[in-house]
Design a protein around this motif. Sequence first.
Motif, PDB file in Angstrom:
ATOM      1  N   THR A 225      31.118  40.622  48.175  1.00 34.19           N
ATOM      2  CA  THR A 225      32.164  40.812  49.377  1.00 34.19           C
ATOM      3  C   THR A 225      32.641  40.537  50.458  1.00 34.19           C
ATOM      4  O   THR A 225      31.043  40.112  51.423  1.00 34.19           O
TER       5      THR A 225
ATOM      6  N   ASN B 281      33.357  41.224  53.274  1.00 38.40           N
ATOM      7  CA  ASN B 281      32.932  41.867  54.532  1.00 38.40           C
ATOM      8  C   ASN B 281      31.765  41.818  54.403  1.00 38.40           C
ATOM      9  O   ASN B 281      31.347  42.293  55.668  1.00 38.40           O
ATOM     10  N   ALA B 282      30.786  41.790  53.943  1.00 43.87           N
ATOM     11  CA  ALA B 282      29.222  41.943  53.629  1.00 43.87           C
ATOM     12  C   ALA B 282      28.622  41.588  55.165  1.00 43.87           C
ATOM     13  O   ALA B 282      28.087  42.431  56.101  1.00 43.87           O
TER      14      ALA B 282
ATOM     15  N   LEU C 124      36.535  46.070  61.496  1.00 42.30           N
ATOM     16  CA  LEU C 124      36.299  44.792  60.610  1.00 42.30           C
ATOM     17  C   LEU C 124      37.402  44.581  59.767  1.00 42.30           C
ATOM     18  O   LEU C 124      36.801  45.215  58.819  1.00 42.30           O
ATOM     19  N   LEU C 125      38.138  42.807  59.049  1.00 42.95           N
ATOM     20  CA  LEU C 125      38.803  43.678  58.545  1.00 42.95           C
ATOM     21  C   LEU C 125      38.695  41.890  57.639  1.00 42.95           C
ATOM     22  O   LEU C 125      38.737  40.645  57.955  1.00 42.95           O
ATOM     23  N   SER C 126      39.692  41.864  56.296  1.00 36.94           N
ATOM     24  CA  SER C 126      39.487  40.806  55.621  1.00 36.94           C
ATOM     25  C   SER C 126      40.204  40.375  55.121  1.00 36.94           C
ATOM     26  O   SER C 126      40.580  41.770  54.173  1.00 36.94           O
ATOM     27  N   MET C 127      41.480  39.495  54.353  1.00 33.22           N
ATOM     28  CA  MET C 127      42.697  39.871  54.025  1.00 33.22           C
ATOM     29  C   MET C 127      43.262  37.841  53.194  1.00 33.22           C
ATOM     30  O   MET C 127      42.107  37.209  53.704  1.00 33.22           O
ATOM     31  N   SER C 128      43.816  38.333  52.137  1.00 33.96           N
ATOM     32  CA  SER C 128      44.240  37.165  51.846  1.00 33.96           C
ATOM     33  C   SER C 128      45.874  37.085  51.511  1.00 33.96           C
ATOM     34  O   SER C 128      46.259  38.596  51.812  1.00 33.96           O
TER      35      SER C 128
ATOM     36  N   PHE D 207      44.645  42.817  51.834  1.00 36.59           N
ATOM     37  CA  PHE D 207      43.502  43.139  52.485  1.00 36.59           C
ATOM     38  C   PHE D 207      42.167  42.966  51.303  1.00 36.59           C
ATOM     39  O   PHE D 207      42.232  44.198  50.041  1.00 36.59           O
ATOM     40  N   THR D 208      41.146  42.078  51.678  1.00 31.77           N
ATOM     41  CA  THR D 208      39.980  42.516  50.596  1.00 31.77           C
ATOM     42  C   THR D 208      38.840  42.861  50.785  1.00 31.77           C
ATOM     43  O   THR D 208      37.453  42.516  50.360  1.00 31.77           O
ATOM     44  N   ASN D 209      38.826  43.892  51.789  1.00 26.99           N
ATOM     45  CA  ASN D 209      37.558  44.630  52.710  1.00 26.99           C
ATOM     46  C   ASN D 209      37.152  45.672  51.937  1.00 26.99           C
ATOM     47  O   ASN D 209      36.461  47.042  52.498  1.00 26.99           O
ATOM     48  N   ALA D 210      36.869  45.710  50.586  1.00 31.80           N
ATOM     49  CA  ALA D 210      36.150  46.598  49.659  1.00 31.80           C
ATOM     50  C   ALA D 210      36.434  47.847  49.602  1.00 31.80           C
ATOM     51  O   ALA D 210      37.731  48.571  49.451  1.00 31.80           O
TER      52      ALA D 210
ATOM     53  N   SER E   4      42.705  50.040  55.319  1.00 35.28           N
ATOM     54  CA  SER E   4      43.078  49.179  55.729  1.00 35.28           C
ATOM     55  C   SER E   4      45.007  49.238  55.711  1.00 35.28           C
ATOM     56  O   SER E   4      45.411  48.830  56.514  1.00 35.28           O
TER      57      SER E   4
ATOM     58  N   ALA F  32      32.685  51.354  53.705  1.00 32.16           N
ATOM     59  CA  ALA F  32      32.390  50.088  52.880  1.00 32.16           C
ATOM     60  C   ALA F  32      31.212  48.979  53.359  1.00 32.16           C
ATOM     61  O   ALA F  32      30.824  49.016  54.330  1.00 32.16           O
ATOM     62  N   PHE F  33      30.975  48.464  52.160  1.00 32.64           N
ATOM     63  CA  PHE F  33      30.329  47.402  52.394  1.00 32.64           C
ATOM     64  C   PHE F  33      30.107  46.606  53.623  1.00 32.64           C
ATOM     65  O   PHE F  33      31.667  46.308  54.360  1.00 32.64           O
TER      66      PHE F  33
END
Lengths: 166, 372
Positions: free
Chosen positions: A82, A84-85, A100-104, B131-134, B140, B359-360
């Motif tokens: 993942t 964001n880990a 804390l964000l992750s995106m595409s 958003f890909t934060n599990a 989000s 989430a993780f």
Amino acid sequence: MITVAGAELTGALEPVPGFIESNFNPLVYRAAVEVLTGREFDGSRLAVVVCSLIGDATTTGLASRLLVDGQVHNAILFMQATANAVLGYLSREFDLTGPLLSMSTVDDDPRDTAELLLADPELDAVLLLTVELAADERTAAAYRLLGRTPPTTDGATALLLERDPQ
Amino acid sequence: MTGGVVVTGYGVFTAFGWGEKALRDGVFTGTQVFAPANRFDPTPFRTPMTAAAAGDPDLVDVLGGCADDAVDMAGLPPGTAGATLLGSAGDWKSVTRYSRGLDFSPGAGVPGVLAGAVADRVGFRGPRLAFTNACVASASALIHGWRLITAGRQDVALCAGAYLVEEENMAKFDSGRTLSKDGVIRPFSLDRTGLLLGDGVAAIVLESEEHALARGAQVLARMTGFGVASDAFHIAKPHPEGRGIASAVSQAFRRAGVSGVDYVNAHGTGTPANDGAETNGLRAALGTNTPISSTKSTTGHMLEASGAVEFVVSLLALLDGAVPPTAGYTTPDPACDLDYVTEGPRRLALHRVLSLNAAFGGMNTAILLEQP
């Protein structure tokens, strides 16, 4: 919005504990460390955004090959799969308790997301990390579908952004 | 009151099938539909059990169907200048097909491409983000939609989440020893041994209240606040005292100017670590008297889709005046000492409800919904 610090990293980096099978997470972590180290900030008022169109295709590919080969998965792949880990590792080191964000995204400018976050009175700064790995056969097909040249190197940029005081 | 963010439409798909009736008949009655997976061979894994709908539906099709339902319910015209915000890690089946040397769809594995496909399908012309934060990914997306509307940058945001049970994540969760050892999910119960995966796709139309009222749309609920906070503790484990959960709930209350809720839809995965930590965070933020349930006990864990599907569950709870139960509960755990609504659905007049996800990376989200 102003840029108060920046960094750019490419190529293979020292692994981060727990994130040893791919260059993706070391790029995220080390780009962030380069910008945050030695800087004073309130970790509850700083947002971190990791933007990557494809994500960690190295880990995805390795885990998928193990699956189809009938091999037992490595639990480390579960953790690092993942995006964001690694932010959990980073946030512990710098006591980051904000978003804390992750995106595409294909066409949107991730700086627009940073600017929107800075409209929040509960935030002072955004650490914007953009990361892409060199394409493999599967992801190269995705890049070609989008009319883009597949990247040939691993790379990351980090920008520490704040509101323009003007 | 005007000037807020309102909900005007939704579409939903779970192991119970399409739409709100299936969700009401399944989740709100505490029905568990877990069965051995038949989309792939589950024998290598710790448990074969998942909550999956019949057949092997295509993620892009199901996501598109939910988006259509949401936009139709909202009554939005084609060509709306809205944002499309998706919580998804992409279609994992395309990755597996590539690894097996089969034909695969290169774009389906890329989350940003999926967000664009949904936007094109419903004709939305605004920002397109995935958003890909599990497990907080679609929460989000909803929070980002709230931000865009509140900042005046968009009038409408289609916020969605999508996950369908497949073997890539089954294998990863198996290797992480998070799947239920005995094939049963029992959130907050002393004998809980882990989570089970489940199908989930949902799409929600958020809209500025002015925009909704100007076009005569029916307002289903208000999204009055949110909290997002991190544990700063570990790459995968939650903070044992629920530091981030408590902080996210407090932040949501502060933004909405409220001090309590009538019901909490918990993250409640059924893992030993999550449920104790979440309980501690909720006790710190809310005390011990608020009804709480984990509807993952019926839907399974829908990963990136959890926030969107549980937003719809929370919305239906608000509309129906019914708290869905925590199914599968057998034995009180001294570490989980709150009111988990284990006896079956509970009728209650609900004015304000809270949906939580974690989430993780130690991420936590809290979203507040209120009666219009």
